[in-house]
Design a protein around this motif. Structure first.
Motif, PDB file in Angstrom:
ATOM      1  N   TYR A  83     -22.914 -18.823 -25.217  1.00 50.44           N
ATOM      2  CA  TYR A  83     -22.050 -17.908 -25.942  1.00 50.44           C
ATOM      3  C   TYR A  83     -21.065 -17.210 -25.005  1.00 50.44           C
ATOM      4  O   TYR A  83     -19.882 -17.056 -25.331  1.00 50.44           O
ATOM      5  N   THR A  84     -21.509 -16.796 -23.830  1.00 52.65           N
ATOM      6  CA  THR A  84     -20.595 -16.116 -22.911  1.00 52.65           C
ATOM      7  C   THR A  84     -19.479 -17.041 -22.442  1.00 52.65           C
ATOM      8  O   THR A  84     -18.383 -16.586 -22.139  1.00 52.65           O
ATOM      9  N   VAL A  85     -19.759 -18.340 -22.397  1.00 46.56           N
ATOM     10  CA  VAL A  85     -18.740 -19.315 -21.985  1.00 46.56           C
ATOM     11  C   VAL A  85     -17.782 -19.609 -23.129  1.00 46.56           C
ATOM     12  O   VAL A  85     -16.559 -19.481 -23.001  1.00 46.56           O
ATOM     13  N   PHE A  86     -18.324 -19.998 -24.278  1.00 49.36           N
ATOM     14  CA  PHE A  86     -17.492 -20.513 -25.360  1.00 49.36           C
ATOM     15  C   PHE A  86     -16.931 -19.416 -26.260  1.00 49.36           C
ATOM     16  O   PHE A  86     -16.140 -19.702 -27.158  1.00 49.36           O
ATOM     17  N   GLN A  88     -15.090 -17.404 -24.676  1.00 49.83           N
ATOM     18  CA  GLN A  88     -13.811 -17.378 -23.966  1.00 49.83           C
ATOM     19  C   GLN A  88     -12.886 -18.473 -24.492  1.00 49.83           C
ATOM     20  O   GLN A  88     -11.726 -18.234 -24.815  1.00 49.83           O
ATOM     21  N   LYS A  89     -13.395 -19.664 -24.556  1.00 49.88           N
ATOM     22  CA  LYS A  89     -12.634 -20.812 -25.030  1.00 49.88           C
ATOM     23  C   LYS A  89     -13.620 -21.803 -25.644  1.00 49.88           C
ATOM     24  O   LYS A  89     -14.592 -22.161 -24.981  1.00 49.88           O
ATOM     25  N   PRO A  90     -13.444 -22.173 -26.889  1.00 53.88           N
ATOM     26  CA  PRO A  90     -12.303 -21.949 -27.793  1.00 53.88           C
ATOM     27  C   PRO A  90     -12.296 -20.619 -28.540  1.00 53.88           C
ATOM     28  O   PRO A  90     -11.432 -20.391 -29.378  1.00 53.88           O
ATOM     29  N   GLY A  91     -13.249 -19.702 -28.247  1.00 52.77           N
ATOM     30  CA  GLY A  91     -13.197 -18.383 -28.859  1.00 52.77           C
ATOM     31  C   GLY A  91     -14.211 -18.133 -29.958  1.00 52.77           C
ATOM     32  O   GLY A  91     -13.956 -17.359 -30.888  1.00 52.77           O
ATOM     33  N   TYR A  92     -15.387 -18.768 -29.866  1.00 52.01           N
ATOM     34  CA  TYR A  92     -16.446 -18.492 -30.843  1.00 52.01           C
ATOM     35  C   TYR A  92     -16.784 -17.008 -30.838  1.00 52.01           C
ATOM     36  O   TYR A  92     -16.752 -16.360 -29.786  1.00 52.01           O
ATOM     37  N   ARG A  93     -17.119 -16.488 -32.025  1.00 47.07           N
ATOM     38  CA  ARG A  93     -17.483 -15.076 -32.144  1.00 47.07           C
ATOM     39  C   ARG A  93     -18.823 -14.935 -32.854  1.00 47.07           C
ATOM     40  O   ARG A  93     -19.032 -15.502 -33.928  1.00 47.07           O
ATOM     41  N   ALA A  94     -19.717 -14.171 -32.235  1.00 53.25           N
ATOM     42  CA  ALA A  94     -21.056 -13.974 -32.782  1.00 53.25           C
ATOM     43  C   ALA A  94     -20.990 -13.188 -34.086  1.00 53.25           C
ATOM     44  O   ALA A  94     -20.258 -12.199 -34.198  1.00 53.25           O
ATOM     45  N   ILE A  95     -21.768 -13.646 -35.077  1.00 51.99           N
ATOM     46  CA  ILE A  95     -21.873 -12.904 -36.337  1.00 51.99           C
ATOM     47  C   ILE A  95     -23.325 -12.501 -36.616  1.00 51.99           C
ATOM     48  O   ILE A  95     -23.568 -11.581 -37.394  1.00 51.99           O
ATOM     49  N   ALA A  96     -24.284 -13.177 -35.988  1.00 51.91           N
ATOM     50  CA  ALA A  96     -25.693 -12.879 -36.263  1.00 51.91           C
ATOM     51  C   ALA A  96     -26.556 -13.371 -35.107  1.00 51.91           C
ATOM     52  O   ALA A  96     -26.126 -14.164 -34.266  1.00 51.91           O
ATOM     53  N   ALA A 251     -20.290  -7.735 -27.811  1.00 56.52           N
ATOM     54  CA  ALA A 251     -20.711  -6.935 -26.651  1.00 56.52           C
ATOM     55  C   ALA A 251     -22.204  -7.023 -26.375  1.00 56.52           C
ATOM     56  O   ALA A 251     -22.648  -6.697 -25.267  1.00 56.52           O
ATOM     57  N   GLN A 252     -22.988  -7.472 -27.345  1.00 54.87           N
ATOM     58  CA  GLN A 252     -24.435  -7.546 -27.129  1.00 54.87           C
ATOM     59  C   GLN A 252     -24.819  -8.558 -26.050  1.00 54.87           C
ATOM     60  O   GLN A 252     -25.936  -8.506 -25.535  1.00 54.87           O
ATOM     61  N   TRP A 253     -23.904  -9.460 -25.707  1.00 55.54           N
ATOM     62  CA  TRP A 253     -24.192 -10.456 -24.678  1.00 55.54           C
ATOM     63  C   TRP A 253     -23.636 -10.061 -23.302  1.00 55.54           C
ATOM     64  O   TRP A 253     -23.584 -10.874 -22.394  1.00 55.54           O
ATOM     65  N   ASP A 254     -23.258  -8.794 -23.152  1.00 58.17           N
ATOM     66  CA  ASP A 254     -22.762  -8.334 -21.855  1.00 58.17           C
ATOM     67  C   ASP A 254     -23.848  -8.377 -20.785  1.00 58.17           C
ATOM     68  O   ASP A 254     -23.548  -8.526 -19.596  1.00 58.17           O
ATOM     69  N   ASN A 260     -23.106 -13.185 -14.080  1.00 60.74           N
ATOM     70  CA  ASN A 260     -22.006 -13.836 -13.364  1.00 60.74           C
ATOM     71  C   ASN A 260     -22.300 -15.307 -13.079  1.00 60.74           C
ATOM     72  O   ASN A 260     -22.159 -15.785 -11.946  1.00 60.74           O
ATOM     73  N   ILE A 261     -22.694 -16.025 -14.132  1.00 59.36           N
ATOM     74  CA  ILE A 261     -23.016 -17.452 -14.026  1.00 59.36           C
ATOM     75  C   ILE A 261     -21.764 -18.272 -14.254  1.00 59.36           C
ATOM     76  O   ILE A 261     -20.974 -17.976 -15.156  1.00 59.36           O
ATOM     77  N   HIS A 262     -21.562 -19.330 -13.469  1.00 60.40           N
ATOM     78  CA  HIS A 262     -20.336 -20.122 -13.558  1.00 60.40           C
ATOM     79  C   HIS A 262     -20.599 -21.629 -13.690  1.00 60.40           C
ATOM     80  O   HIS A 262     -19.734 -22.446 -13.372  1.00 60.40           O
ATOM     81  N   LEU A 263     -21.775 -21.989 -14.198  1.00 61.84           N
ATOM     82  CA  LEU A 263     -22.146 -23.408 -14.237  1.00 61.84           C
ATOM     83  C   LEU A 263     -21.232 -24.258 -15.121  1.00 61.84           C
ATOM     84  O   LEU A 263     -21.063 -25.454 -14.864  1.00 61.84           O
ATOM     85  N   LEU A 264     -20.655 -23.670 -16.149  1.00 64.79           N
ATOM     86  CA  LEU A 264     -19.863 -24.451 -17.091  1.00 64.79           C
ATOM     87  C   LEU A 264     -18.378 -24.126 -17.033  1.00 64.79           C
ATOM     88  O   LEU A 264     -17.629 -24.422 -17.974  1.00 64.79           O
ATOM     89  N   ASP A 265     -17.931 -23.541 -15.939  1.00 66.29           N
ATOM     90  CA  ASP A 265     -16.520 -23.183 -15.822  1.00 66.29           C
ATOM     91  C   ASP A 265     -15.598 -24.394 -15.972  1.00 66.29           C
ATOM     92  O   ASP A 265     -14.462 -24.261 -16.420  1.00 66.29           O
ATOM     93  N   ASN A 266     -16.082 -25.570 -15.607  1.00 69.28           N
ATOM     94  CA  ASN A 266     -15.253 -26.776 -15.734  1.00 69.28           C
ATOM     95  C   ASN A 266     -14.880 -27.055 -17.182  1.00 69.28           C
ATOM     96  O   ASN A 266     -13.837 -27.690 -17.453  1.00 69.28           O
ATOM     97  N   LEU A 267     -15.689 -26.602 -18.127  1.00 69.77           N
ATOM     98  CA  LEU A 267     -15.394 -26.844 -19.540  1.00 69.77           C
ATOM     99  C   LEU A 267     -14.363 -25.861 -20.098  1.00 69.77           C
ATOM    100  O   LEU A 267     -13.934 -25.997 -21.242  1.00 69.77           O
ATOM    101  N   LEU A 268     -13.963 -24.885 -19.297  1.00 72.14           N
ATOM    102  CA  LEU A 268     -12.945 -23.933 -19.708  1.00 72.14           C
ATOM    103  C   LEU A 268     -11.562 -24.317 -19.232  1.00 72.14           C
ATOM    104  O   LEU A 268     -10.580 -23.657 -19.569  1.00 72.14           O
ATOM    105  N   GLU A 269     -11.500 -25.360 -18.438  1.00 70.30           N
ATOM    106  CA  GLU A 269     -10.199 -25.755 -17.855  1.00 70.30           C
ATOM    107  C   GLU A 269      -9.324 -26.473 -18.882  1.00 70.30           C
ATOM    108  O   GLU A 269      -9.821 -27.086 -19.800  1.00 70.30           O
TER     109      GLU A 269
END
Length: 269
Positions: A83-86, A88-96, A251-254, A260-269
């Motif tokens: 959730y913290t990754v996606f 950002q891009k493509p912009g998923y938003r938590a609802i529940a 904000a609940q996933w702050d 500060n995990i960056h394992l999937l940063d390649n999928l944000l490029e």
């Protein structure tokens, strides 16, 4: 927008779905098991919300991550790090999220294992669901590294595969979470014991793609909250080992973002 078409014929009303929302579930377990658990839940929510939702998943967690990065799911049940990754891009938003739940990773060993602490796993080859499985892999591996315990990770397709491998003595230990362990067949679960448990973090998100309208989001949340208050609905959620569903905000996933995990940063490029 997705909508329902109602046809009146001979005094009877027939309800047909004009479109369908895909609901992607992280493949922590086999597709067959996930479908058996989630399809009744989604059928219930579809009827109560008026929004058709169809279960889907992926062959493994890395493929699920790629599909999230491409925004292929309208709605998705994803792990906290996903959730913290996606978001950002493509912009998923938590609802529940799962009601009254924080997630903890576990390291399991065979019930007859001589291991008493993590240090007893020194130089072992350990099994995990995937590199970016949050509690089962990221948190457990971080603890081993933090204690300077050398180990070799081996990745398999799911939590189920971890438990099967450890129960059959193919690996001395592996990472998982309590919910998926409890969902295992008794003959497998009874062969395992928990060696160590991580600190708690905010649990999995149910999140929607930004293409889903606010009106649809509101209907989904109302249906999920009502499901928790309904005896029949709660019985279906209990089969997932959920106490219920509750509304959630980004904000609940702050707490996870602060790792500060960056394992999937390649999928944000």
């Amino acid at each position: 927008m997705r909508f329902i078409l109602c046809l009146l014929l001979g005094g009877l009303t027939f309800q047909t779905w004009a479109e369908t929302l895909s609901f992607g579930v992280v493949p922590q377990q086999s597709a067959k098991k996930l479908a058996a658990l989630w399809t009744p839940v989604l059928s219930y929510l579809s009827r109560s919300s008026g929004i058709d939702m169809q279960f889907t998943t992926a062959k493994d967690i890395p493929e699920f991550e790629r599909r999230l990065s491409r925004g292929e799911y309208d709605i998705a049940y994803m792990n906290p790090y996903h959730y913290t990754v996606f978001s950002q891009k493509p912009g998923y938003r938590a609802i529940a999220k799962q009601k009254d739940k924080q997630i903890k990773g576990i390291i399991v060993v065979h019930k007859n294992s001589p291991a008493k602490s993590l240090s007893d796993l020194k130089n072992a080859t350990l099994v995990f669901p995937s590199p970016a499985a949050f509690a089962a892999s990221i948190l457990t591996r971080a603890q081993l590294a933090g204690q300077k315990i050398p180990f070799t990770p081996r990745y398999v397709s799911s939590h189920d595969s971890v438990y099967m491998n450890v129960s059959r003595h193919f690996f001395p230990a592996g990472g998982g979470v309590l919910r998926t362990l409890n969902n295992m067949a008794p003959e497998v679960r009874s062969e395992l014991k928990i060696l160590w448990t991580t600190p708690p973090y905010t649990s999995h998100a149910i999140a929607v793609h930004p293409r889903i309208s606010q009106a649809t989001r509101d209907k989904l949340v109302r249906a999920m909250l009502a499901m928790t208050e309904d005896k029949q609905g709660l019985a279906l959620l209990t089969k997932l080992n959920f106490k219920g569903l509750e509304a959630a905000s980004d904000a609940q996933w702050d707490d996870v973002r602060q790792l500060n995990i960056h394992l999937l940063d390649n999928l944000l490029e």
